[in-house]
Design an enzyme around this catalytic site. Sequence first.
Site, PDB file in Angstrom:
ATOM      1  CG  ASP A  16      -0.349   0.132   2.534  1.00 16.59           C
ATOM      2  OD1 ASP A  16       0.893   0.237   2.604  1.00 16.59           O
ATOM      3  OD2 ASP A  16      -1.084   0.172   3.535  1.00 16.59           O
ATOM      4  CB  CYS A  73       0.818  -2.640   4.686  1.00 22.27           C
ATOM      5  SG  CYS A  73       0.662  -3.781   6.073  1.00 22.27           S
ATOM      6  CG  HIS A 106       9.100 -25.180  11.985  1.00 23.73           C
ATOM      7  ND1 HIS A 106       9.221 -25.057  13.358  1.00 23.73           N
ATOM      8  CD2 HIS A 106      10.233 -25.824  11.571  1.00 23.73           C
ATOM      9  CE1 HIS A 106      10.358 -25.605  13.759  1.00 23.73           C
ATOM     10  NE2 HIS A 106      11.008 -26.063  12.694  1.00 23.73           N
ATOM     11  CG  HIS A 141       7.348 -28.938  10.529  1.00 26.84           C
ATOM     12  ND1 HIS A 141       7.032 -28.395  11.752  1.00 26.84           N
ATOM     13  CD2 HIS A 141       8.652 -29.303  10.597  1.00 26.84           C
ATOM     14  CE1 HIS A 141       8.099 -28.416  12.526  1.00 26.84           C
ATOM     15  NE2 HIS A 141       9.092 -28.970  11.854  1.00 26.84           N
TER      16      HIS A 141
END
Length: 157
Positions: A16, A73, A106, A141
């Site tokens: 943004d 952002c 992970h 994981h």
Amino acid sequence: MSTLAEAGRRVAVGSDHAGLELKDHLVAYLRDHGFEVEDVGPASTASVDYPDFAQQVGVKVAATAADWGLLVCGTGVGMAIAANKVPGIRAANCFEPHTSALARAHNNANVLTLAGRMLAPSYAEQVLRAFLDTPFEGGRHQRRVDKIHHPETTAAD
Ligand code: RB5
């Protein structure tokens, strides 16, 4: 297992107005390092709404039109929340390199979000580099990552 650089070099990038400066810096960094960057914007510091750009990048990654996503952002928080609403996206908001490496190892994160108002450009490069250089570990994981997406495929009662 392979690093992101080996697994795919197409990165969709957006920001943004608060993340524009860092986004442009990292677009140049990625291109200098051989990545193919699709910059969805914005191109000026006029005020915009971060979900518009998070969703564009998220959809590209989810549709495999890009291998990875990078969103900037002011804090990285809004971008992460918005990108994670796109099915298939695992966006991680990271402030230092160890976390971004673990988000890959992970969580198999496929989008990195960064705080344009809080990270120095050279430090943000390190956070991004750790993300790019770290493969997913799989194993136990993978089961957990699969469970992350259960709400996307399970009909609500
Ligand atoms: C814009 O002022 C700011 O709210 C935005 O860049 C972001 O930090 C939101 O999470």
